[in-house]
Scaffold this active site. Structure first.
Site, PDB file in Angstrom:
ATOM      1  N   GLY A 170       0.859  -1.195   0.000  1.00 34.20           N
ATOM      2  CA  GLY A 170       0.000   0.000   0.000  1.00 34.20           C
ATOM      3  C   GLY A 170       0.885   1.231   0.000  1.00 34.20           C
ATOM      4  N   ARG A 171       0.344   2.329   0.522  1.00 36.71           N
ATOM      5  CA  ARG A 171       1.107   3.592   0.537  1.00 36.71           C
ATOM      6  C   ARG A 171       2.419   3.424   1.303  1.00 36.71           C
ATOM      7  NH1 ARG A 171      -3.782   4.790   2.153  1.00 36.71           N
ATOM      8  NH2 ARG A 171      -5.162   5.953   0.784  1.00 36.71           N
ATOM      9  N   ILE A 172       2.321   2.855   2.515  1.00 36.14           N
ATOM     10  CA  ILE A 172       3.521   2.781   3.363  1.00 36.14           C
ATOM     11  C   ILE A 172       4.511   1.749   2.815  1.00 36.14           C
ATOM     12  CG2 ILE A 172       4.376   2.291   5.700  1.00 36.14           C
ATOM     13  CD1 ILE A 172       1.590   3.348   6.719  1.00 36.14           C
ATOM     14  N   THR A 179       5.624  -2.580  11.584  1.00 32.75           N
ATOM     15  CA  THR A 179       5.100  -1.250  11.958  1.00 32.75           C
ATOM     16  C   THR A 179       3.623  -1.160  11.555  1.00 32.75           C
ATOM     17  OG1 THR A 179       5.939  -0.389   9.852  1.00 32.75           O
ATOM     18  CG2 THR A 179       7.294   0.020  11.797  1.00 32.75           C
ATOM     19  N   ARG A 214       0.222  -3.670  12.481  1.00 35.05           N
ATOM     20  CA  ARG A 214      -0.593  -3.935  13.663  1.00 35.05           C
ATOM     21  C   ARG A 214      -0.043  -5.175  14.356  1.00 35.05           C
ATOM     22  NH1 ARG A 214      -1.993   0.475  13.557  1.00 35.05           N
ATOM     23  NH2 ARG A 214      -4.073   1.383  13.463  1.00 35.05           N
ATOM     24  N   GLU A 268      -1.694  -4.513  23.052  1.00 40.22           N
ATOM     25  CA  GLU A 268      -1.144  -3.234  23.524  1.00 40.22           C
ATOM     26  C   GLU A 268      -1.939  -2.691  24.698  1.00 40.22           C
ATOM     27  OE1 GLU A 268      -0.514  -0.434  20.330  1.00 40.22           O
ATOM     28  OE2 GLU A 268       0.415  -1.993  19.118  1.00 40.22           O
ATOM     29  N   HIS A 290       4.554   1.778  19.717  1.00 34.07           N
ATOM     30  CA  HIS A 290       3.583   2.248  18.704  1.00 34.07           C
ATOM     31  C   HIS A 290       3.768   3.746  18.412  1.00 34.07           C
ATOM     32  CE1 HIS A 290      -0.535   1.077  16.854  1.00 34.07           C
ATOM     33  NE2 HIS A 290       0.108   1.941  16.091  1.00 34.07           N
TER      34      HIS A 290
HETATM   35  C1  GLV Z   1      -1.183   3.997  13.487  1.00 38.76           C
HETATM   36  O1  GLV Z   1      -0.937   2.901  13.856  1.00 38.76           O
HETATM   37  C2  GLV Z   1      -2.197   4.317  12.535  1.00 38.76           C
HETATM   38  O2  GLV Z   1      -2.954   3.429  12.124  1.00 38.76           O
HETATM   39  O3  GLV Z   1      -2.281   5.493  12.145  1.00 38.76           O
END
Ligand code: GLV
Length: 322
Positions: free
Chosen positions: A157-159, A239, A241, A270, A288
């Site tokens: 995706g974007r990230i 990074t 979930r 968490e 997080h």
């Molecule tokens: C952070 O975990 C988000 O989903 O923005």
């Protein structure tokens, strides 16, 4: 119009809402901790909009506690697994997230973790503080290079795409990826290789970085079986979930050397951390904070506020989740 905000958030968002003349109620009690459900049930009374954060489970009880029908839930996060979308849809409540504004920051944090693992930054810091640096050594704390290594991206995706960009353009890495859909333009531009199945991708990677949303299909995507498919020299970075990884299995893998190391910013339960992970030196843990820069958290708060304003003024909010 009344807006309830579950936690104190950057002023950028609060100001946009107050400038519109809305009554903005911020749950100040939840500054250093998560918001209690009871606080939300009370605060939401009479609210037209809810600005939530990722630590709150926004369920039917909350949706129905308002009095006047809630019009929008604006989640200040790109992920929205904490919101019961189906229940919101049945009630005609819009749900929005904050994509785009955090892409660069999360990609940077992903690299911060990859670099810290490869160059043993956390270990080296502890070593130096402990007074153990007595002489420079040709073999002292040897790490490994990113350059020339193979990075497997799970979720383009974007990230994930931004991480690939840094990997190829900045560090001379080779990128392999898996996603529900193939992107041939991306493959051409970055010399990347697609794998339809994660099981086929894992054995080829020096680094594996996770960038998928949490859904029924991605829960425990990385389990004992898949950790065993990875190279013993490989590093795992998460990074996205926490529940994407079975944390107990990860602790076992790191302890028994099925993989070399891991760095995770997100956890299965968490803010609890699997005790087995806390004892290990070959994992880096951050709480997080992958999107936690001043700039980005300000933009996220402002975007959540903009989504609320658009919805309350009768327009389609820019980040409506359909
Ligand atoms: C952070 O975990 C988000 O989903 O923005």
């Amino acid at each position: 119009m009344k807006i309830f905000i579950t936690r104190p958030i950057p002023q950028a968002g609060i100001k946009l809402l107050r400038d519109k003349g809305y009554e903005v109620l911020v749950n100040e009690a939840a500054k250093e901790r998560g918001a209690e459900k009871e606080e939300i049930l009370v605060g939401i009374k009479g609210a037209d909009a809810l600005l939530s954060t990722l630590t709150e489970k926004i369920d039917v009880q909350i949706m129905d506690a308002g009095g006047p029908p809630l019009k929008i839930i604006a989640n200040m996060a790109v992920g929205f697994d904490n919101v019961d979308l189906e229940a919101a849809k049945q009630r005609g409540i819009m749900v929005t997230n904050t994509p785009g504004v955090l892409t660069d920051t999360v990609a940077e944090h992903t690299f911060a973790l990859m670099l810290a693992l490869s160059h043993r930054i956390v270990e080296a810091d502890k070593f130096t503080r402990a007074g153990l640096y007595r002489a420079w050594g040709p073999m002292l704390l040897l790490g490994s290079d990113l350059s020339g290594k193979i990075l497997g991206i799970v979720g383009l995706g974007r990230i994930g795409s931004r991480v690939a960009y840094h990997a190829v353009k900045g560090f001379g890495m080779k990128v392999l990826y898996t996603d529900v859909k193939r992107d041939e333009n991306f493959e051409r531009e970055f010399g990347a290789q697609f794998f339809e199945n994660i099981d086929d991708l894992l054995p080829h990677c020096d680094y594996v970085s996770l960038h998928v949303p949490l859904t029924g299909g991605t829960l425990h995507l990385i389990d004992e079986r898949r950790l065993k498919l990875m190279r013993t020299s490989a590093y795992l970075i998460n990074t996205s979930r926490g529940p994407i990884i079975n944390e107990k299995a990860l602790a076992k893998a790191l302890k028994e050397g099925w993989i070399r190391g891991a760095a995770i910013d997100v956890f299965e339960n968490e803010p609890k951390v699997e005790p087995g992970l806390l004892k290990l030196n070959n994992i880096i843990l951050t709480p997080h904070i992958a999107s936690a820069t001043e700039e980005t958290r300000g933009k996220m708060a402002a975007l959540a506020a903009k989504n609320i304003i658009e919805a309350l003024e009768g327009r389609t909010p820019p980040n409506l989740i359909k």
